[in-house]
Design an enzyme around this catalytic site. Structure first.
Site, PDB file in Angstrom:
ATOM      1  N   CYS A 245     -16.031   1.569   0.764  1.00  0.00           N
ATOM      2  CA  CYS A 245     -15.252   0.670   1.012  1.00  0.00           C
ATOM      3  C   CYS A 245     -14.778   0.931   2.490  1.00  0.00           C
ATOM      4  O   CYS A 245     -13.976   0.024   3.190  1.00  0.00           O
ATOM      5  CB  CYS A 245     -13.790   1.214   0.084  1.00  0.00           C
ATOM      6  SG  CYS A 245     -13.201   2.853   0.066  1.00  0.00           S
TER       7      CYS A 245
ATOM      8  N   ARG B 102     -13.367  -8.428   2.352  1.00  0.00           N
ATOM      9  CA  ARG B 102     -11.770  -8.280   2.117  1.00  0.00           C
ATOM     10  C   ARG B 102     -11.057  -9.523   2.448  1.00  0.00           C
ATOM     11  O   ARG B 102     -10.341  -9.778   1.607  1.00  0.00           O
ATOM     12  CB  ARG B 102     -11.350  -7.116   2.869  1.00  0.00           C
ATOM     13  CG  ARG B 102     -11.914  -5.817   2.470  1.00  0.00           C
ATOM     14  CD  ARG B 102     -11.339  -5.435   1.053  1.00  0.00           C
ATOM     15  NE  ARG B 102     -10.085  -5.336   0.957  1.00  0.00           N
ATOM     16  CZ  ARG B 102      -9.423  -4.199   1.293  1.00  0.00           C
ATOM     17  NH1 ARG B 102     -10.002  -3.080   1.973  1.00  0.00           N
ATOM     18  NH2 ARG B 102      -7.990  -4.264   1.253  1.00  0.00           N
TER      19      ARG B 102
ATOM     20  N   ARG C 217       0.918  -1.051  -0.052  1.00  0.00           N
ATOM     21  CA  ARG C 217      -0.015  -0.144  -0.112  1.00  0.00           C
ATOM     22  C   ARG C 217       0.908   1.239   0.016  1.00  0.00           C
ATOM     23  O   ARG C 217       1.707   1.308   0.960  1.00  0.00           O
ATOM     24  CB  ARG C 217      -0.933   0.000   1.407  1.00  0.00           C
ATOM     25  CG  ARG C 217      -1.582   1.190   1.613  1.00  0.00           C
ATOM     26  CD  ARG C 217      -2.704   1.349   2.420  1.00  0.00           C
ATOM     27  NE  ARG C 217      -3.742   0.580   1.893  1.00  0.00           N
ATOM     28  CZ  ARG C 217      -4.967   0.615   2.370  1.00  0.00           C
ATOM     29  NH1 ARG C 217      -5.259   1.482   3.606  1.00  0.00           N
ATOM     30  NH2 ARG C 217      -6.147  -0.164   1.848  1.00  0.00           N
TER      31      ARG C 217
HETATM   32  N1  NVA Z   1      -9.882   6.549  -1.540  1.00  0.00           N
HETATM   33  C1  NVA Z   1      -9.665   6.056  -0.253  1.00  0.00           C
HETATM   34  C2  NVA Z   1      -9.825   4.888  -0.068  1.00  0.00           C
HETATM   35  C3  NVA Z   1      -9.500   4.272   1.311  1.00  0.00           C
HETATM   36  C4  NVA Z   1      -9.426   2.765   1.548  1.00  0.00           C
HETATM   37  C5  NVA Z   1      -8.025   6.603  -0.072  1.00  0.00           C
HETATM   38  O1  NVA Z   1      -7.231   6.405  -0.990  1.00  0.00           O
HETATM   39  O2  NVA Z   1      -7.710   7.116   1.204  1.00  0.00           O
HETATM   40  N1   CP Z   2     -10.962  -0.031   2.712  1.00  0.00           N
HETATM   41  C1   CP Z   2     -10.021  -0.200   3.009  1.00  0.00           C
HETATM   42  O1   CP Z   2      -8.971  -0.367   2.348  1.00  0.00           O
HETATM   43  O2   CP Z   2      -9.698   0.005   4.065  1.00  0.00           O
HETATM   44  P1   CP Z   2      -8.609   0.470   5.097  1.00  0.00           P
HETATM   45  O3   CP Z   2      -7.721   1.667   4.814  1.00  0.00           O
HETATM   46  O4   CP Z   2      -8.716   0.446   6.562  1.00  0.00           O
HETATM   47  O5   CP Z   2      -7.483  -0.853   4.857  1.00  0.00           O
END
Ligand code: NVA
Ligand code: CP
Length: 304
Positions: free
Chosen positions: A260, A288, A105
């Site tokens: 989400c 998930r 991530r």
């Molecule tokens: N669009 C959001 C999704 C978080 C799961 C972000 O990138 O922060």
């Molecule tokens: N929806 C999602 O990806 O949540 P987190 O940011 O908590 O991982």
């Protein structure tokens, strides 16, 4: 390395492969709930690189790998050499020589692409600024569980043209549905992505019009991770883009809505919808776990 499969966007798998992962996720969820032993990958290690915060992604990957009999290792840039400028290429080569699968991530999508290009094991995109494909596996699983196939349905995205919206564009292509995107001017998804999907994806500025007859309505935060300083400006730009009871009354009578998470009640979604007894948002979050277990199984078996 040339044969290593990765999951950086939904386009890395064929529609048939994606549907197989969804079916397997539904099956693995049932097995898990029945208390089945799913330890198929003993001794296998998942490296988890998080340059951004997470609750669902971390918990689902870590719990999922444990349930598959393996081990998950949390790696943060602040505690590794990644945060001190060690090249992504070198990090990928070293980390992938010691673990069996990696999830990342991070910010730029190019970072996961570079990592994958230099990794000897499968790499999963667990959210970049551009895409969040794991979330789409969970969302489609949730739709299928509640309503059956999403093929031929109409999905309305309300809000920012962000990583989730762009993942929905890829999903429209791979799962064969129509996507209407209601976003204010200046917050559109990538023009290139829109152009490549012109037949099935359209921008409809008015969220009420976009929701008309929709089978699924989806939203997300107005300011994503990394955009915190734009929060106020975005609150003004998105003021008319809330998913609420009034908007859902324009959708099909059996329409679902998804988010989400994490959510901001009273901003992109009303508290009433978030707290409704029949919302599928909590199933979406739980899925998930199941969807990523099916994904990891697929990638680990493909890389054997
Ligand atoms: N669009 C959001 C999704 C978080 C799961 C972000 O990138 O922060
Ligand atoms: N929806 C999602 O990806 O949540 P987190 O940011 O908590 O991982």
């Amino acid at each position: 390395m040339a044969h290593t499969r990765h999951f950086l966007t939904l386009l890395d798998f064929s529609p048939a492969e994606l549907n197989d992962i969804i079916a397997r996720a539904i099956e693995m969820k049932k097995e898990h709930r029945a208390g089945a032993d799913q330890r198929k990958f003993p001794g296998q290690v998942l490296g988890m690189i998080f340059a951004k915060s997470s609750t669902r992604t971390r918990v689902s990957f870590e719990a999922g790998m444990a349930q598959l009999g393996g081990h998950a290792m949390f790696l943060s840039p602040t505690d590794t050499q990644l945060g001190r400028g060690e090249p992504i290429e070198d990090s990928a080569r070293v980390i992938s020589s010691m673990v069996d699968i990696v999830m990342i991530r991070t910010f730029g999508h190019d970072i996961v692409e570079t990592f994958a290009a230099n990794s000897s094991v499968p790499v999963i995109n667990a959210l970049t600024d551009d895409f969040h494909p794991c979330q789409l596996l969970a969302d489609i699983q949730t739709y299928v569980e509640h309503r059956g196939s999403i093929a031929g349905k109409t999905v309305t995205w309300v809000g920012d043209g962000n990583n989730m919206a762009q993942s929905y564009i890829n999903a429209a292509r791979q799962f064969d549905f129509e996507l209407r995107i209601a976003c204010p001017e200046g917050y559109d998804p990538s023009a290139e992505l829109l152009a490549a999907n012109a037949g099935r994806v359209s921008i409809v500025r008015d969220p009420m019009a976009a929701a008309e007859g929709a089978d699924l309505v989806v939203t997300d935060v107005w300011a994503s991770m990394g955009q915190e300083e734009e929060q106020k400006q975005r609150e003004a730009a998105f003021a008319n883009y809330q998913v609420n009871g009034e908007l859902m009354s324009r959708a099909a009578s059996d329409a679902l809505y998804m988010h989400c998470l994490p959510a901001h009640r009273g901003e992109e979604i009303s508290a009433e919808l978030m707290d409704a007894a029949d919302t599928v948002i909590w199933d979406e979050a739980e899925n998930r776990l199941h969807a990523q277990k099916a994904l990891m199984e697929t990638l680990l078996l493909a890389n054997q």
